[in-house]
Design a protein around this motif. Structure first.
Motif, PDB file in Angstrom:
ATOM      1  N   LEU A 134     -16.239   9.898  -6.404  1.00 34.79           N
ATOM      2  CA  LEU A 134     -17.271   9.055  -7.137  1.00 34.79           C
ATOM      3  C   LEU A 134     -18.505   9.893  -7.309  1.00 34.79           C
ATOM      4  CD1 LEU A 134     -16.911   5.573  -5.224  1.00 34.79           C
ATOM      5  CD2 LEU A 134     -16.374   6.459  -7.531  1.00 34.79           C
ATOM      6  N   ARG A 135     -18.872  10.739  -6.323  1.00 34.59           N
ATOM      7  CA  ARG A 135     -19.923  11.483  -6.579  1.00 34.59           C
ATOM      8  C   ARG A 135     -19.920  12.586  -7.762  1.00 34.59           C
ATOM      9  NH1 ARG A 135     -22.379  12.829  -0.314  1.00 34.59           N
ATOM     10  NH2 ARG A 135     -22.919  10.437   0.146  1.00 34.59           N
ATOM     11  N   THR A 136     -18.815  13.283  -7.673  1.00 31.13           N
ATOM     12  CA  THR A 136     -18.509  14.300  -8.803  1.00 31.13           C
ATOM     13  C   THR A 136     -18.556  13.685 -10.247  1.00 31.13           C
ATOM     14  OG1 THR A 136     -16.142  14.183  -8.697  1.00 31.13           O
ATOM     15  CG2 THR A 136     -17.468  15.853  -7.235  1.00 31.13           C
ATOM     16  N   GLY A 137     -18.267  12.242 -10.215  1.00 33.30           N
ATOM     17  CA  GLY A 137     -17.799  11.595 -11.476  1.00 33.30           C
ATOM     18  C   GLY A 137     -16.793  11.973 -12.220  1.00 33.30           C
ATOM     19  N   GLU A 138     -15.718  12.665 -11.697  1.00 31.99           N
ATOM     20  CA  GLU A 138     -14.577  13.248 -12.524  1.00 31.99           C
ATOM     21  C   GLU A 138     -13.816  12.230 -13.111  1.00 31.99           C
ATOM     22  OE1 GLU A 138     -11.447  15.422 -10.096  1.00 31.99           O
ATOM     23  OE2 GLU A 138     -13.324  15.193  -8.739  1.00 31.99           O
ATOM     24  N   ILE A 139     -13.714  10.975 -12.539  1.00 34.36           N
ATOM     25  CA  ILE A 139     -13.024   9.952 -13.153  1.00 34.36           C
ATOM     26  C   ILE A 139     -13.872   8.817 -13.341  1.00 34.36           C
ATOM     27  CG2 ILE A 139     -10.787  10.376 -12.303  1.00 34.36           C
ATOM     28  CD1 ILE A 139     -10.954   8.144 -10.020  1.00 34.36           C
ATOM     29  N   GLY A 140     -15.231   9.055 -13.500  1.00 32.22           N
ATOM     30  CA  GLY A 140     -16.213   8.098 -13.841  1.00 32.22           C
ATOM     31  C   GLY A 140     -16.546   7.094 -12.825  1.00 32.22           C
ATOM     32  N   GLU A 141     -17.215   5.806 -13.078  1.00 31.81           N
ATOM     33  CA  GLU A 141     -17.550   5.090 -12.247  1.00 31.81           C
ATOM     34  C   GLU A 141     -16.543   4.080 -11.611  1.00 31.81           C
ATOM     35  OE1 GLU A 141     -20.909   2.648 -13.075  1.00 31.81           O
ATOM     36  OE2 GLU A 141     -22.179   4.239 -14.137  1.00 31.81           O
ATOM     37  N   ALA A 142     -16.606   3.623 -10.371  1.00 32.70           N
ATOM     38  CA  ALA A 142     -15.578   2.753  -9.562  1.00 32.70           C
ATOM     39  C   ALA A 142     -15.657   1.400 -10.485  1.00 32.70           C
ATOM     40  CB  ALA A 142     -15.982   2.683  -8.235  1.00 32.70           C
ATOM     41  N   VAL A 143     -14.714   0.798 -10.854  1.00 40.22           N
ATOM     42  CA  VAL A 143     -14.505  -0.556 -11.319  1.00 40.22           C
ATOM     43  C   VAL A 143     -13.787  -1.449 -10.293  1.00 40.22           C
ATOM     44  CG1 VAL A 143     -13.200  -1.914 -13.015  1.00 40.22           C
ATOM     45  CG2 VAL A 143     -13.965   0.281 -13.678  1.00 40.22           C
ATOM     46  N   ASN A 144     -12.937  -1.127  -9.558  1.00 40.56           N
ATOM     47  CA  ASN A 144     -12.359  -1.809  -8.420  1.00 40.56           C
ATOM     48  C   ASN A 144     -11.771  -0.866  -7.633  1.00 40.56           C
ATOM     49  OD1 ASN A 144     -10.831  -4.011  -7.167  1.00 40.56           O
ATOM     50  ND2 ASN A 144      -9.031  -3.074  -7.942  1.00 40.56           N
ATOM     51  N   ILE A 145     -11.964  -1.201  -6.230  1.00 41.11           N
ATOM     52  CA  ILE A 145     -11.461  -0.264  -5.011  1.00 41.11           C
ATOM     53  C   ILE A 145     -10.899  -1.152  -4.030  1.00 41.11           C
ATOM     54  CG2 ILE A 145     -12.315   1.274  -3.087  1.00 41.11           C
ATOM     55  CD1 ILE A 145     -14.766   2.114  -4.563  1.00 41.11           C
ATOM     56  N   GLU A 146      -9.591  -0.770  -3.740  1.00 39.47           N
ATOM     57  CA  GLU A 146      -8.909  -1.392  -2.773  1.00 39.47           C
ATOM     58  C   GLU A 146      -8.674  -0.617  -1.468  1.00 39.47           C
ATOM     59  OE1 GLU A 146      -4.971  -2.713  -4.358  1.00 39.47           O
ATOM     60  OE2 GLU A 146      -6.017  -3.401  -6.372  1.00 39.47           O
ATOM     61  N   SER A 147      -8.986  -0.890  -0.307  1.00 35.32           N
ATOM     62  CA  SER A 147      -9.159  -0.234   0.854  1.00 35.32           C
ATOM     63  C   SER A 147      -8.171  -1.070   2.062  1.00 35.32           C
ATOM     64  CB  SER A 147     -10.262  -0.163   1.473  1.00 35.32           C
ATOM     65  OG  SER A 147     -10.369   0.464   2.875  1.00 35.32           O
ATOM     66  N   ARG A 148      -6.973  -0.591   2.428  1.00 34.55           N
ATOM     67  CA  ARG A 148      -6.144  -1.414   3.448  1.00 34.55           C
ATOM     68  C   ARG A 148      -6.050  -0.494   4.499  1.00 34.55           C
ATOM     69  NH1 ARG A 148      -4.697  -2.957  -1.757  1.00 34.55           N
ATOM     70  NH2 ARG A 148      -4.486  -5.215  -2.159  1.00 34.55           N
ATOM     71  N   ILE A 149      -5.673  -1.191   5.765  1.00 37.28           N
ATOM     72  CA  ILE A 149      -4.900  -0.552   6.882  1.00 37.28           C
ATOM     73  C   ILE A 149      -3.865  -1.480   7.104  1.00 37.28           C
ATOM     74  CG2 ILE A 149      -5.210  -0.140   9.075  1.00 37.28           C
ATOM     75  CD1 ILE A 149      -6.556   2.173   7.711  1.00 37.28           C
ATOM     76  N   HIS A 150      -2.601  -1.088   7.087  1.00 42.19           N
ATOM     77  CA  HIS A 150      -1.628  -1.755   7.668  1.00 42.19           C
ATOM     78  C   HIS A 150      -0.764  -1.426   8.871  1.00 42.19           C
ATOM     79  CE1 HIS A 150      -0.976  -4.025   3.379  1.00 42.19           C
ATOM     80  NE2 HIS A 150      -1.821  -4.510   4.095  1.00 42.19           N
ATOM     81  N   GLY A 151      -0.709  -2.264   9.742  1.00 41.17           N
ATOM     82  CA  GLY A 151       0.208  -1.584  10.833  1.00 41.17           C
ATOM     83  C   GLY A 151       1.366  -2.803  11.022  1.00 41.17           C
ATOM     84  N   SER A 152       2.123  -2.562  12.118  1.00 43.37           N
ATOM     85  CA  SER A 152       3.366  -3.370  12.443  1.00 43.37           C
ATOM     86  C   SER A 152       3.476  -3.841  13.839  1.00 43.37           C
ATOM     87  CB  SER A 152       4.574  -2.715  11.923  1.00 43.37           C
ATOM     88  OG  SER A 152       4.762  -1.747  12.527  1.00 43.37           O
ATOM     89  N   ARG A 153       2.456  -3.509  14.555  1.00 42.18           N
ATOM     90  CA  ARG A 153       2.445  -3.936  16.028  1.00 42.18           C
ATOM     91  C   ARG A 153       1.481  -5.218  16.707  1.00 42.18           C
ATOM     92  NH1 ARG A 153       5.220   0.363  18.358  1.00 42.18           N
ATOM     93  NH2 ARG A 153       5.410   2.216  16.949  1.00 42.18           N
ATOM     94  N   GLY A 154       1.045  -5.759  15.582  1.00 40.58           N
ATOM     95  CA  GLY A 154       0.412  -6.983  15.961  1.00 40.58           C
ATOM     96  C   GLY A 154      -1.150  -6.552  16.455  1.00 40.58           C
ATOM     97  N   ILE A 155      -1.770  -7.740  16.818  1.00 38.46           N
ATOM     98  CA  ILE A 155      -3.219  -7.131  17.608  1.00 38.46           C
ATOM     99  C   ILE A 155      -3.081  -6.715  18.855  1.00 38.46           C
ATOM    100  CG2 ILE A 155      -3.596  -9.455  18.328  1.00 38.46           C
ATOM    101  CD1 ILE A 155      -6.351  -9.236  17.173  1.00 38.46           C
ATOM    102  N   PRO A 156      -3.966  -5.840  19.071  1.00 35.54           N
ATOM    103  CA  PRO A 156      -3.780  -5.165  20.588  1.00 35.54           C
ATOM    104  C   PRO A 156      -4.066  -6.328  21.594  1.00 35.54           C
ATOM    105  CG  PRO A 156      -5.379  -3.935  19.369  1.00 35.54           C
ATOM    106  CD  PRO A 156      -4.971  -5.284  18.532  1.00 35.54           C
ATOM    107  N   SER A 157      -3.067  -6.181  22.829  1.00 36.77           N
ATOM    108  CA  SER A 157      -3.240  -7.221  23.676  1.00 36.77           C
ATOM    109  C   SER A 157      -4.245  -7.155  24.967  1.00 36.77           C
ATOM    110  CB  SER A 157      -1.805  -7.379  24.442  1.00 36.77           C
ATOM    111  OG  SER A 157      -1.464  -6.043  25.082  1.00 36.77           O
TER     112      SER A 157
END
Length: 347
Positions: A134-157
Motif C-alpha cells: 500500500l505504501r509503494t502504491g504498486e497496485i494502487g489504493e486498497a478497495v477491500n482487505i480481508e484479514s483472517r486467522i483460522h485454527g482448528s483447536r477451539g478456544i484456549p481452555s
C-alpha cells in the motif's frame, strides 16, 4: 539500559522475560506472579522473583513494568504501576472498555509516565508485506482487505474461555487484526457489522466475522475462527490496480498487477454448464504476476522504540489514540454481535 519487571509469568510474561534477556535496550530485573508454580519456573530459569507485587513496584531500579496478566486485571495493575512512578507496557487488550482505558491514560498523564500496549502483531511479516504494497502504491489504493486467522483447536481452555476474565476471540486475536486494519486503512470507520460464533463454547465467542466500512467506501473483513480445518487465506486485498494474497504467515505475498485493462480477443472458458467470457482468466499481456520477498522484522524494535520515547527521542509506535480506536471498534463489534444489527459509527 532500562530495567523492566514483569507482573504475570504466563505465556506472554515469559515471552517478555526471554526477549528482555536478549535485548540491547532493556534488562530483566525480575518477575512476580500469584502462582507459586510459575514463580518456581522463573527461578528455574535463573530469573529473580519478587516476593510481592508491592516489592516489585517499590524497587527503585525498575524503570518499566510489563503487565501480562488476564485481561480483567489490567486496569488496577497498570494504575498501581503508574502511581509507583513506573512507565508501563500492558499486554493487549489494555482494557475491556474505552472508559477504563481513558482512566488509565489520565493516570499516566498525572504521573508523567508513558503507557503503551504490546500490539506486537504490527511486526508480523504478513502484515508488513501488505503495508509495504500500500505504501509503494504498486497496485494502487486498497478497495477491500480481508484479514483472517483460522485454527482448528477451539478456544484456549484457560482464562481466555471465561467471560469474567475478558475472554473470547474478539479480545484475543481480534484486537490484533483490527489494529492492523486500522493501520492499513487510516480512515474513519462509519459502519460496523459483526457476527460471533459459539461452536465450541457458549460463554464467550470462539470466533467472529467483522465487516468494516470506511468513510471513502473502502471495506475490510476481519475474521477469526477456531473450528476451521481448511483455512482461508491469511490476507486477501483488492486494490485499484491489482490483487494481493498471502495464504498463511509462512508464505510470500503473491501479487497480480494490472498492466492493461482491455484485451482484444478474450477466449471464452468452458464451464460445466456453459461458456463465459466475463470470468475468463487474464493472460500475461494485461497482468503481471509475481511474489514479494518477505519483509524483515525485529520484535526488539518495540522495546527500542519505547525506551527511546521514554528518553524523549521519538514518539511511541503504539499511540494511545490508536489503542482507543481499536477498543472503540471492539465495543461496537460486540454490540453489533449481541444485537444482530449493524452499528453506524464515527470512529
Amino acid at each position: 539500559m532500562k530495567k523492566i519487571a514483569i507482573i504475570g509469568y504466563g505465556g506472554q510474561g515469559a515471552w517478555h522475560a526471554e526477549h528482555s534477556i536478549h535485548s540491547d535496550v532493556v534488562s530483566l530485573a525480575g518477575i512476580y506472579d500469584i502462582s507459586a508454580a510459575r514463580c518456581d519456573a522463573a527461578r528455574g530459569r535463573g530469573v529473580r522473583v519478587y516476593s510481592s507485587r508491592e516489592e516489585l513496584l517499590s524497587d527503585p531500579g525498575v524503570n518499566i513494568v510489563v503487565c501480562a496478566t488476564p485481561n480483567d486485571s489490567h486496569k488496577e495493575i497498570v494504575i498501581s504501576a503508574l502511581r509507583a512512578g513506573k512507565h508501563v507496557i500492558c499486554e493487549k487488550p489494555v482494557a475491556l472498555s474505552v472508559p477504563d482505558f481513558d482512566d488509565m491514560c489520565r493516570e499516566a498523564e498525572a504521573a508523567g509516565r508513558l503507557l503503551t500496549v504490546h500490539q506486537n502483531r504490527r511486526w508480523d511479516v504478513d502484515y508488513l508485506a501488505m503495508r509495504s504494497l500500500l505504501r509503494t502504491g504498486e497496485i494502487g489504493e486498497a478497495v477491500n482487505i480481508e484479514s483472517r486467522i483460522h485454527g482448528s483447536r477451539g478456544i484456549p481452555s484457560d482464562w481466555r474461555c471465561k467471560a469474567e476474565h475478558g475472554g473470547g476471540m474478539i479480545y484475543d486475536w481480534g484486537v490484533h487484526l483490527i489494529d492492523q486494519i486500522l493501520q492499513l486503512i487510516p480512515e474513519k470507520v462509519t459502519h460496523i457489522y459483526c457476527e460471533m460464533t459459539h461452536i465450541t463454547t457458549k460463554e464467550v465467542d470462539d470466533g467472529f466475522n467483522l465487516h468494516l466500512t470506511f468513510e471513502s467506501g473502502k471495506r475490510a473483513t476481519v475474521e477469526v475462527g477456531t473450528y476451521n480445518f481448511l483455512p482461508l487465506p491469511r490476507f486477501y486485498m483488492q486494490a485499484t490496480d491489482g490483487t494481493a494474497v498471502i495464504d498463511d504467515w509462512q508464505k510470500n505475498c503473491r501479487v497480480a498487477r494490472l498492466t492493461a485493462w482491455c484485451e482484444r480477443d478474450v477466449l471464452p472458458v468452458q464451464t460445466a454448464a456453459g461458456i463465459t467470457k466475463t470470468m475468463a482468466p487474464r493472460d500475461s499481456l494485461t497482468l503481471n504476476t509475481y511474489e514479494c520477498p518477505r519483509p524483515t522484522s525485529d520484535v526488539h524494535d518495540f522495546y527500542r522504540n519505547f525506551t527511546s520515547a521514554i528518553d524523549g527521542k521519538c514518539d511511541m509506535a503504539i499511540k494511545p489514540n490508536e489503542v482507543r480506536r481499536v477498543l472503540s471498534v471492539i465495543e461496537a463489534a460486540i454490540a453489533s454481535g449481541e444485537s444482530k444489527n449493524a452499528i453506524f459509527a464515527n470512529i
